[in-house]
Design a protein around this motif. Sequence first.
Motif, PDB file in Angstrom:
ATOM      1  N   THR A 120       0.846  -1.195   0.000  1.00  0.00           N
ATOM      2  CA  THR A 120       0.000   0.000   0.000  1.00  0.00           C
ATOM      3  C   THR A 120       0.881   1.244   0.000  1.00  0.00           C
ATOM      4  O   THR A 120       1.949   1.270   0.613  1.00  0.00           O
ATOM      5  CB  THR A 120      -0.911   0.047   1.229  1.00  0.00           C
ATOM      6  OG1 THR A 120      -0.110   0.006   2.413  1.00  0.00           O
ATOM      7  CG2 THR A 120      -1.889  -1.118   1.240  1.00  0.00           C
ATOM      8  N   ARG A 121       0.427   2.262  -0.708  1.00  0.00           N
ATOM      9  CA  ARG A 121       1.191   3.507  -0.818  1.00  0.00           C
ATOM     10  C   ARG A 121       0.370   4.673  -0.270  1.00  0.00           C
ATOM     11  O   ARG A 121      -0.853   4.676  -0.364  1.00  0.00           O
ATOM     12  CB  ARG A 121       1.569   3.770  -2.272  1.00  0.00           C
ATOM     13  CG  ARG A 121       2.457   2.675  -2.856  1.00  0.00           C
ATOM     14  CD  ARG A 121       2.930   3.018  -4.253  1.00  0.00           C
ATOM     15  NE  ARG A 121       3.750   1.963  -4.802  1.00  0.00           N
ATOM     16  CZ  ARG A 121       5.042   1.793  -4.534  1.00  0.00           C
ATOM     17  NH1 ARG A 121       5.647   2.632  -3.709  1.00  0.00           N
ATOM     18  NH2 ARG A 121       5.720   0.805  -5.071  1.00  0.00           N
ATOM     19  N   PRO A 122       1.060   5.653   0.258  1.00  0.00           N
ATOM     20  CA  PRO A 122       0.327   6.824   0.761  1.00  0.00           C
ATOM     21  C   PRO A 122      -0.187   7.662  -0.404  1.00  0.00           C
ATOM     22  O   PRO A 122       0.258   7.498  -1.542  1.00  0.00           O
ATOM     23  CB  PRO A 122       1.397   7.586   1.550  1.00  0.00           C
ATOM     24  CG  PRO A 122       2.679   7.232   0.864  1.00  0.00           C
ATOM     25  CD  PRO A 122       2.523   5.801   0.433  1.00  0.00           C
ATOM     26  N   PRO A 123      -1.123   8.556  -0.149  1.00  0.00           N
ATOM     27  CA  PRO A 123      -1.560   9.454  -1.220  1.00  0.00           C
ATOM     28  C   PRO A 123      -0.416  10.384  -1.604  1.00  0.00           C
ATOM     29  O   PRO A 123       0.504  10.609  -0.808  1.00  0.00           O
ATOM     30  CB  PRO A 123      -2.720  10.229  -0.578  1.00  0.00           C
ATOM     31  CG  PRO A 123      -2.436  10.179   0.891  1.00  0.00           C
ATOM     32  CD  PRO A 123      -1.778   8.848   1.127  1.00  0.00           C
ATOM     33  N   PRO A 124      -0.424  10.934  -2.798  1.00  0.00           N
ATOM     34  CA  PRO A 124       0.651  11.856  -3.191  1.00  0.00           C
ATOM     35  C   PRO A 124       0.486  13.213  -2.512  1.00  0.00           C
ATOM     36  O   PRO A 124      -0.582  13.540  -1.979  1.00  0.00           O
ATOM     37  CB  PRO A 124       0.465  11.986  -4.709  1.00  0.00           C
ATOM     38  CG  PRO A 124      -1.012  11.772  -4.913  1.00  0.00           C
ATOM     39  CD  PRO A 124      -1.412  10.750  -3.874  1.00  0.00           C
TER      40      PRO A 124
END
Length: 693
Positions: free
Chosen positions: A490-494
């Motif tokens: 999972t990646r954080p929002p930009p």
Amino acid sequence: MNVLNVAEKPSVAKSVSTILSRNQGIRTREGRSRYNKIFEFNYTIRGQPCHMLFTSVTGHLMELEFDERYRKWHACNPADLFRAPVHKFVPEDKKDIKRTLEEEARRCQWLVLWLDCDREGENIAFEVVDVCTAVNPHLTIKRARFSALIDREIHHAVQNLEEPKKCLADAVDARQEIDLRIGASFTRFQTMLMKDAFVIDTATDGRNLILSYGPCQFPTLGFVVERYWEIQAHEPEEFWSINCAHESEGRIAKFGWMRGHLFDYTCAVIIYEMCVEEPTATVTNVRHQEKPKYPPHPLNTIELEKRASRYFRMSSEHTMKVAEELYQAGFISYPRTETDNFSSRTDLHTIVQEQQGHPEWGVYAQRLLDPGTGLWRNPRGGGHDDKAHPPIHPTKFSTGESGWSQDHRKLYELVVRHFLACVSKPAIGAETTVEIDIAGELFSACGRVILEKNYLDVYHYESWGGSLIPTYTIGQQFIPTTLILDSGVTRPPPLLSEADLLSYMDKEGIGTDATMHDHIKKLLDRFYATKDANTRFTPTNLGEALVMGYDDMGYKLWKPYLRAVMERDMKFVSEGNKSKADVLATSLQLMEACFLDARLNKVKLLEAMAIFFERSGRSGNDELHAMGEVVRQCGLCQESDMVLRKNRDGNFMVGCLGYPQLQLIYPWKYQLPILLCSRGQKKELKEIDEMYF
């Protein structure tokens, strides 16, 4: 009849004069200001012969400021600024323009206001009225309303003059006073509290650093900081998904797992092994349908700024500067508008006809006007109408003027292509969705082919991706070409982009279409945030510390809610549904309570700053700026007040607010005045005693 006409800028005065005079019989002379010339010509308004005198201002003619005794930072308690007297005045650099208006108004019977047709323009119009009627109270006041500097708009405006709208000007007066009082009080409080207490590293190296607070600026900073905190708080988590592909007929279908993904590795492996053991896929559903992709709504200010940022990486501030120059040159309509819906009175076909000769989109314009193509479609409205201006559209044909920069060409092209797109049919695509079952697990794939590009032929900023997939029938079975277990994280929002930030501000009602770009620029100018090459914002330590400090206090001065309420109330004023006095009283009472609470909890701000910045070893003047009861005016500096305060040891003292230039302290328990002066000046105690006592 002599008619004094006043425009908002010299270039507009020249353009309108040229149009009305048809560039014949026009005489130009100097005014008191060398930048604001006067154009004279004859014209007939509804059968009345008129001698037209046309001049201009340069934006606002007046400024709002506190009375003199409240302007110096140490002259009063910042809380007093919520009630201190304010007045409008003509600053020194605008005095020559004022003299021109006064001289010309004395010999005229009518005053026609050609200011920009928005709230701000209406406010400037009433500033002009105040100056002119002060020397000629018998003037007949008229308002010209226009949206483009083109012949038909200008001639229509002058033949259909209206009354100026005081409620629009009142809304701006309310906003100016609210912003002045809130901004000045919080800015003085923050700066005096923290500037000298910490070593603040900015591009100015701390010199002349102002820790400004603005009721729009801070919520804008809040959006940037909140997204940054989301990113910092994100903890990556691994997940697994099953992906399937099938190649047939020279085409590939990529099937996605309808569960999406699982965070439980054991579970994912068990399901995957079930699929591998029974890999035969059975087609359970096939859907064919035509889908439209609609063209954009007509263009308003916020969309222009967002799209210029997204397509060209132009800042919102620069976009508005270029758009304003295109408007003043007569190539596009007024660029500050909330409207995204064309009126039924707008002659859309004529606007398209003017673009038929362009080498790039001229052929498309011709196709639009040919009934046989069926390409034309009346534009969809976006539901916003400010009742003042139409959506932004081209008003004059151009293939690129000689003096245009690359950005002028890009923005003009965007306005034209956007307009042509919004009067076009939507693109049509044939979409096929296929669902399959493998060992009880469902997967789906989608293929698309564009049948009719329509508006996409001219609006090349958008595309409609898709690919052909093999032909499938319900019940068909096949063995997947690939069936794999993929892992991901999972990646954080930009970080927020400028287009994102504008969207948040628009949604939450922070600022107006004409001011949002200014609030964003202030974040950068005040070193509260930085913007990278991809137009994404990161808060600086200073910006994050300020938001953190107010957040720790337990209330949300950095959130949009308070300002959104104010903006809504100011809109009510502009519509005549609320009085300026009521909105001022309500807003200032609310923010004064917040200010007093913030001052009581100032330790939270200091603690937040201490996380990011080294203490300077100085007191930060915190004790000296803790305001008390005013005793008298200081007899030494003759400017600041003497106030009663409690010292660190609990004793009372009287001190001059002119610190650090001058500080007079009178310790109550010793009954003896002591003078401290930062410049090393000294006076005999006897002399001081005689001066005060």
